[in-house]
Scaffold this motif. Structure first.
Motif, PDB file in Angstrom:
ATOM      1  N   ILE A 151     153.662  85.316 120.795  1.00  0.00           N
ATOM      2  CA  ILE A 151     154.636  84.810 120.083  1.00  0.00           C
ATOM      3  C   ILE A 151     155.521  84.915 121.564  1.00  0.00           C
ATOM      4  CG2 ILE A 151     156.569  86.163 118.819  1.00  0.00           C
ATOM      5  CD1 ILE A 151     154.893  87.682 117.504  1.00  0.00           C
ATOM      6  N   ALA A 152     155.776  85.445 122.639  1.00  0.00           N
ATOM      7  CA  ALA A 152     156.565  85.297 123.706  1.00  0.00           C
ATOM      8  C   ALA A 152     155.839  83.233 124.002  1.00  0.00           C
ATOM      9  CB  ALA A 152     156.302  86.025 124.808  1.00  0.00           C
ATOM     10  N   GLY A 153     154.531  83.214 124.176  1.00  0.00           N
ATOM     11  CA  GLY A 153     153.826  81.691 125.210  1.00  0.00           C
ATOM     12  C   GLY A 153     154.390  81.133 123.686  1.00  0.00           C
ATOM     13  N   GLN A 154     154.503  81.109 122.717  1.00  0.00           N
ATOM     14  CA  GLN A 154     155.190  79.829 121.645  1.00  0.00           C
ATOM     15  C   GLN A 154     156.803  79.719 121.734  1.00  0.00           C
ATOM     16  OE1 GLN A 154     152.794  79.706 121.210  1.00  0.00           O
ATOM     17  NE2 GLN A 154     150.922  80.419 119.741  1.00  0.00           N
ATOM     18  N   GLY A 155     157.384  80.895 122.069  1.00  0.00           N
ATOM     19  CA  GLY A 155     159.531  80.705 122.587  1.00  0.00           C
ATOM     20  C   GLY A 155     159.360  80.481 123.248  1.00  0.00           C
ATOM     21  N   ALA A 156     158.706  79.650 124.623  1.00  0.00           N
ATOM     22  CA  ALA A 156     158.950  78.751 125.741  1.00  0.00           C
ATOM     23  C   ALA A 156     158.765  77.461 125.004  1.00  0.00           C
ATOM     24  CB  ALA A 156     157.491  78.775 126.630  1.00  0.00           C
ATOM     25  N   CYS A 157     158.486  77.309 124.105  1.00  0.00           N
ATOM     26  CA  CYS A 157     158.466  75.812 123.138  1.00  0.00           C
ATOM     27  C   CYS A 157     159.973  76.386 122.768  1.00  0.00           C
ATOM     28  CB  CYS A 157     157.475  75.811 122.680  1.00  0.00           C
ATOM     29  SG  CYS A 157     157.992  73.797 120.917  1.00  0.00           S
ATOM     30  N   GLY A 158     160.300  76.956 121.659  1.00  0.00           N
ATOM     31  CA  GLY A 158     161.845  77.036 122.182  1.00  0.00           C
ATOM     32  C   GLY A 158     162.869  77.118 122.993  1.00  0.00           C
ATOM     33  N   LEU A 159     162.844  77.240 123.451  1.00  0.00           N
ATOM     34  CA  LEU A 159     163.540  77.731 125.052  1.00  0.00           C
ATOM     35  C   LEU A 159     163.666  76.563 125.416  1.00  0.00           C
ATOM     36  CD1 LEU A 159     162.625  80.332 127.517  1.00  0.00           C
ATOM     37  CD2 LEU A 159     164.129  80.736 125.756  1.00  0.00           C
ATOM     38  N   GLU A 160     162.747  75.037 125.371  1.00  0.00           N
ATOM     39  CA  GLU A 160     162.461  73.735 125.500  1.00  0.00           C
ATOM     40  C   GLU A 160     163.383  73.553 124.858  1.00  0.00           C
ATOM     41  OE1 GLU A 160     157.815  73.511 128.027  1.00  0.00           O
ATOM     42  OE2 GLU A 160     158.788  72.408 126.249  1.00  0.00           O
ATOM     43  N   ILE A 161     162.776  73.180 123.189  1.00  0.00           N
ATOM     44  CA  ILE A 161     163.811  73.044 122.509  1.00  0.00           C
ATOM     45  C   ILE A 161     165.452  73.097 123.173  1.00  0.00           C
ATOM     46  CG2 ILE A 161     164.190  72.904 120.226  1.00  0.00           C
ATOM     47  CD1 ILE A 161     161.527  72.914 119.641  1.00  0.00           C
ATOM     48  N   CYS A 179     154.923  76.318 110.236  1.00  0.00           N
ATOM     49  CA  CYS A 179     154.340  77.795 109.585  1.00  0.00           C
ATOM     50  C   CYS A 179     153.187  77.701 108.922  1.00  0.00           C
ATOM     51  CB  CYS A 179     155.667  78.338 108.920  1.00  0.00           C
ATOM     52  SG  CYS A 179     155.673  80.332 108.579  1.00  0.00           S
ATOM     53  N   GLY A 180     152.456  78.959 109.862  1.00  0.00           N
ATOM     54  CA  GLY A 180     150.785  79.490 109.681  1.00  0.00           C
ATOM     55  C   GLY A 180     151.284  80.669 109.610  1.00  0.00           C
ATOM     56  N   GLY A 181     150.918  81.448 110.379  1.00  0.00           N
ATOM     57  CA  GLY A 181     151.010  83.060 110.418  1.00  0.00           C
ATOM     58  C   GLY A 181     152.637  83.867 111.139  1.00  0.00           C
ATOM     59  N   GLY A 182     153.234  82.695 111.747  1.00  0.00           N
ATOM     60  CA  GLY A 182     154.851  83.053 111.775  1.00  0.00           C
ATOM     61  C   GLY A 182     154.859  82.606 112.818  1.00  0.00           C
ATOM     62  N   GLY A 183     153.577  82.987 114.244  1.00  0.00           N
ATOM     63  CA  GLY A 183     153.852  83.236 115.495  1.00  0.00           C
ATOM     64  C   GLY A 183     155.105  82.017 116.347  1.00  0.00           C
ATOM     65  N   PHE A 184     154.654  80.522 115.821  1.00  0.00           N
ATOM     66  CA  PHE A 184     155.649  80.005 116.382  1.00  0.00           C
ATOM     67  C   PHE A 184     156.859  79.679 115.769  1.00  0.00           C
ATOM     68  CE2 PHE A 184     155.331  75.169 116.795  1.00  0.00           C
ATOM     69  CZ  PHE A 184     155.612  74.780 118.028  1.00  0.00           C
ATOM     70  N   THR A 185     156.867  79.533 114.512  1.00  0.00           N
ATOM     71  CA  THR A 185     158.078  79.894 113.617  1.00  0.00           C
ATOM     72  C   THR A 185     158.555  81.293 114.775  1.00  0.00           C
ATOM     73  OG1 THR A 185     157.295  79.388 112.720  1.00  0.00           O
ATOM     74  CG2 THR A 185     159.614  80.121 111.740  1.00  0.00           C
ATOM     75  N   SER A 186     158.639  82.384 114.788  1.00  0.00           N
ATOM     76  CA  SER A 186     159.049  83.621 115.346  1.00  0.00           C
ATOM     77  C   SER A 186     159.307  83.563 117.054  1.00  0.00           C
ATOM     78  CB  SER A 186     158.637  84.737 114.480  1.00  0.00           C
ATOM     79  OG  SER A 186     157.291  84.879 115.575  1.00  0.00           O
ATOM     80  N   GLY A 187     158.341  82.858 117.581  1.00  0.00           N
ATOM     81  CA  GLY A 187     158.564  82.926 118.935  1.00  0.00           C
ATOM     82  C   GLY A 187     160.190  82.321 118.936  1.00  0.00           C
ATOM     83  N   ILE A 188     160.092  80.310 118.134  1.00  0.00           N
ATOM     84  CA  ILE A 188     160.856  79.710 118.224  1.00  0.00           C
ATOM     85  C   ILE A 188     162.157  80.613 117.687  1.00  0.00           C
ATOM     86  CG2 ILE A 188     162.051  77.741 117.515  1.00  0.00           C
ATOM     87  CD1 ILE A 188     158.759  76.350 117.698  1.00  0.00           C
ATOM     88  N   ALA A 189     162.284  80.684 116.733  1.00  0.00           N
ATOM     89  CA  ALA A 189     163.462  81.629 116.187  1.00  0.00           C
ATOM     90  C   ALA A 189     164.417  82.452 117.545  1.00  0.00           C
ATOM     91  CB  ALA A 189     163.972  82.366 114.929  1.00  0.00           C
ATOM     92  N   LEU A 190     163.380  83.511 117.750  1.00  0.00           N
ATOM     93  CA  LEU A 190     163.542  84.096 118.722  1.00  0.00           C
ATOM     94  C   LEU A 190     164.267  83.808 120.691  1.00  0.00           C
ATOM     95  CD1 LEU A 190     161.422  86.793 119.599  1.00  0.00           C
ATOM     96  CD2 LEU A 190     163.461  87.457 117.998  1.00  0.00           C
ATOM     97  N   ALA A 191     164.276  82.638 120.403  1.00  0.00           N
ATOM     98  CA  ALA A 191     164.443  81.350 121.965  1.00  0.00           C
ATOM     99  C   ALA A 191     165.443  80.643 121.121  1.00  0.00           C
ATOM    100  CB  ALA A 191     163.204  80.787 122.270  1.00  0.00           C
ATOM    101  N   CYS A 192     165.516  80.752 120.034  1.00  0.00           N
ATOM    102  CA  CYS A 192     167.049  80.564 120.220  1.00  0.00           C
ATOM    103  C   CYS A 192     167.854  80.912 119.927  1.00  0.00           C
ATOM    104  CB  CYS A 192     167.185  79.343 118.550  1.00  0.00           C
ATOM    105  SG  CYS A 192     165.947  77.581 118.493  1.00  0.00           S
ATOM    106  N   GLU A 193     167.700  82.426 119.094  1.00  0.00           N
ATOM    107  CA  GLU A 193     169.021  83.148 119.091  1.00  0.00           C
ATOM    108  C   GLU A 193     169.551  83.378 120.324  1.00  0.00           C
ATOM    109  OE1 GLU A 193     167.416  87.394 118.604  1.00  0.00           O
ATOM    110  OE2 GLU A 193     169.143  87.495 117.247  1.00  0.00           O
ATOM    111  N   ALA A 194     168.713  82.953 121.137  1.00  0.00           N
ATOM    112  CA  ALA A 194     169.357  83.617 123.154  1.00  0.00           C
ATOM    113  C   ALA A 194     170.167  82.073 123.343  1.00  0.00           C
ATOM    114  CB  ALA A 194     168.074  83.974 123.511  1.00  0.00           C
TER     115      ALA A 194
END
Lengths: 326, 326
Positions: A151-161, A179-194
């Motif tokens: 999830i953290a790795g996928q979240g890195a994409c969210g930091l870029e966005i 969205c499949g299992g939600g790893g990409f979605t939840s990682g990006i969401a955590l990144a955007c929250e911050a």
């Protein structure tokens, strides 16, 4: 899961994953009726965002454990990500794949140096197969989404966005994630929250496999009736993850559901307007932006194209699709 | 033409053209027998490198002249580049296009706000048509390649390649450029002469339209027997440019010639391995790297994909191509 783990993953990815651009086309803006910004993770190493999570997970392992090798179960994109990350780390990888996965994904996973074990998606339990092989050979299991470092790795994409959207002056927008299992979605969401709290992360799923959308509506995890089938193989999962669902419940939604015809038409637009190859599951967020604009708020929308690993025969089907579905 | 003009063009392009990445795939390396780095100008604004030259030319005009509008003649990619650059400058554009240009390119040029005038490539002289319209309406003619500011704009891509190659530790390599009239090739060559003198710029052309390759061999400009036809419409020109040929003669070569079958097979590899849409003329340099590796020197080769504006029917033909041509 916290933002520091995502920032640490992003630092480990530096120099290994690609920083994908944020693309646009006046033609897409016209169809959607608003500005459309596209994050093309099909251009990521191995052709999907999954390399980010795989590299994050492998690079976070203790060297002693990592040297024994890793195992993953995946319909294909996670498989390629783990196989390539393992090869770059010079450790063995075993990938358990459904026998009906696209041939291109199976071939590529083998070509990236992994040992591929096929199973029947309808009658066999991939988790049980994976756990048994891991036990036998001392391999570390790298789960496709319900794993903090993934999830953290996928979240890195969210930091870029977040950074790229800010550079374009976009503070508030819907951010549509395949969205499949939600790893990409939840990682990006955590990144955007911050880093970009004005971006609203919304999962997009294909009809018949809208477990996350229904789970968010119901407030409890819902399963899909079918466990396989359809063109969007990359994002077909039985239900939301145990780690990812609470994150999505707190930060994401509502979901958007698109048809396969819309996903194919979006693939055609990505071909025509962005010169990008999207796979069906990777095109659902673009399809939502183009053909469900009434469900989207704001002057701009950001969409992910999560992957581009599609067999030529399916892509030819998309090229022949009507240019405006919906 | 000097390097300062290219650097000035690059500065004017900043924030308008995309800095395209330098991509790679282990699968392409394996086919080519050496490291392959791909500069995907199909991801450029309007789907080809031509936007660089068009923006450079328009932004260099005196405002009074620019406000009357511009005219261009083009098989399609230059047309789209000029049309879009004119729209962004809020000035009118007239584009003279061959009637047999790909429908997608004609449609897109119109959709980008240009007035399109069609002519017969076999019987009419586009230069004469363009000059007459320019005279009538006070439009400034933006030539597709034999124009210093256009060459300078294309050269900006060469400055990017020089910087990106250096970052990867590549000091010496062949740099294969899809070549029509030579604007892209000569611009990149001038940029590399200044910033990456170890890169050897080599034009790549399709069979039957190898005027630059033959001209470099002969030492004098050679014409093609046919003036139209073939799949590689983007890079079909009768002979090298008057400005571009002396630059190429001083800095480039030898040329490489590929077949249409090889161009189609390279399009398929770009689809499979890079998730990119290349048009036939845009895939000839990749085809040279993959299927003519005996003509190439060194451990690494850099190739341009010059554009991705291809009709779905032609792309479907490439998807069905054999995976290894040559």
């Amino acid at each position: 899961m916290d933002i520091d783990r995502i920032r640490a993953a992003k630092a480990r990815l530096d120099g290994h994953a690609r920083v994908t651009p944020l693309l646009s086309s006046p033609f897409l803006d016209e169809i959607a009726g608003r500005r459309v910004l596209v994050k093309p993770e099909c251009l990521q190493v191995t052709g999907s965002f999954k390399f980010r999570g795989a590299w994050s997970a492998l690079s976070a392992l203790e060297p002693a454990a990592r040297s024994k090798g890793v195992i993953a179960f995946s319909s294909g994109n996670h498989a390629q990500g783990v196989a390539h990350a393992a090869r770059l780390h010079e450790v063995p990888s075993v990938i358990v794949m459904p026998a009906d996965a696209p041939k291109l994904k199976i071939d590529n996973t083998r070509a990236l140096g992994a040992e591929v074990v096929l199973y029947d998606r309808a009658t066999e339990d991939r988790d049980a197969i994976g756990a048994e092989l891991a036990e036998e050979r001392g391999l570390t299991l790298v789960k496709p989404f319900d794993e903090p470092e993934v999830i953290a790795g996928q979240g890195a994409c969210g930091l870029e966005i977040a950074e790229q959207a800010r550079a374009l002056g976009i503070e508030e927008a819907d951010l549509l994630v395949c969205c499949g299992g939600g790893g990409f979605t939840s990682g990006i969401a955590l990144a955007c929250e911050a880093d970009a709290p004005g971006l609203r992360v919304r999962p997009v799923e294909p009809e018949g496999f809208d477990d996350v959308t229904r789970s968010l509506e119901a407030g409890t995890p819902q399963r899909n009736a079918a466990l396989s089938g359809g063109l969007c193989d990359a994002i077909v999962t039985p239900e939301p993850g145990k780690l990812t669902f609470p994150i999505m419940q707190r930060l994401c939604g509502p979901g958007v559901v698109v048809s396969e015809a819309e996903a194919l038409a979006a693939m055609r637009e990505a071909f025509l307007r962005l010169k990008l190859v999207a796979e069906p599951g990777g095109a659902v967020a673009l399809a939502a932006a183009l053909y469900h604009s009434d469900q989207i708020a704001g002057d701009a929308v950001i969409v992910t194209i999560s992957g581009g690993n599609v067999d030529p025969e399916i892509f030819a089907q998309a090229l022949a699709a009507r240019s405006s579905a919906g």
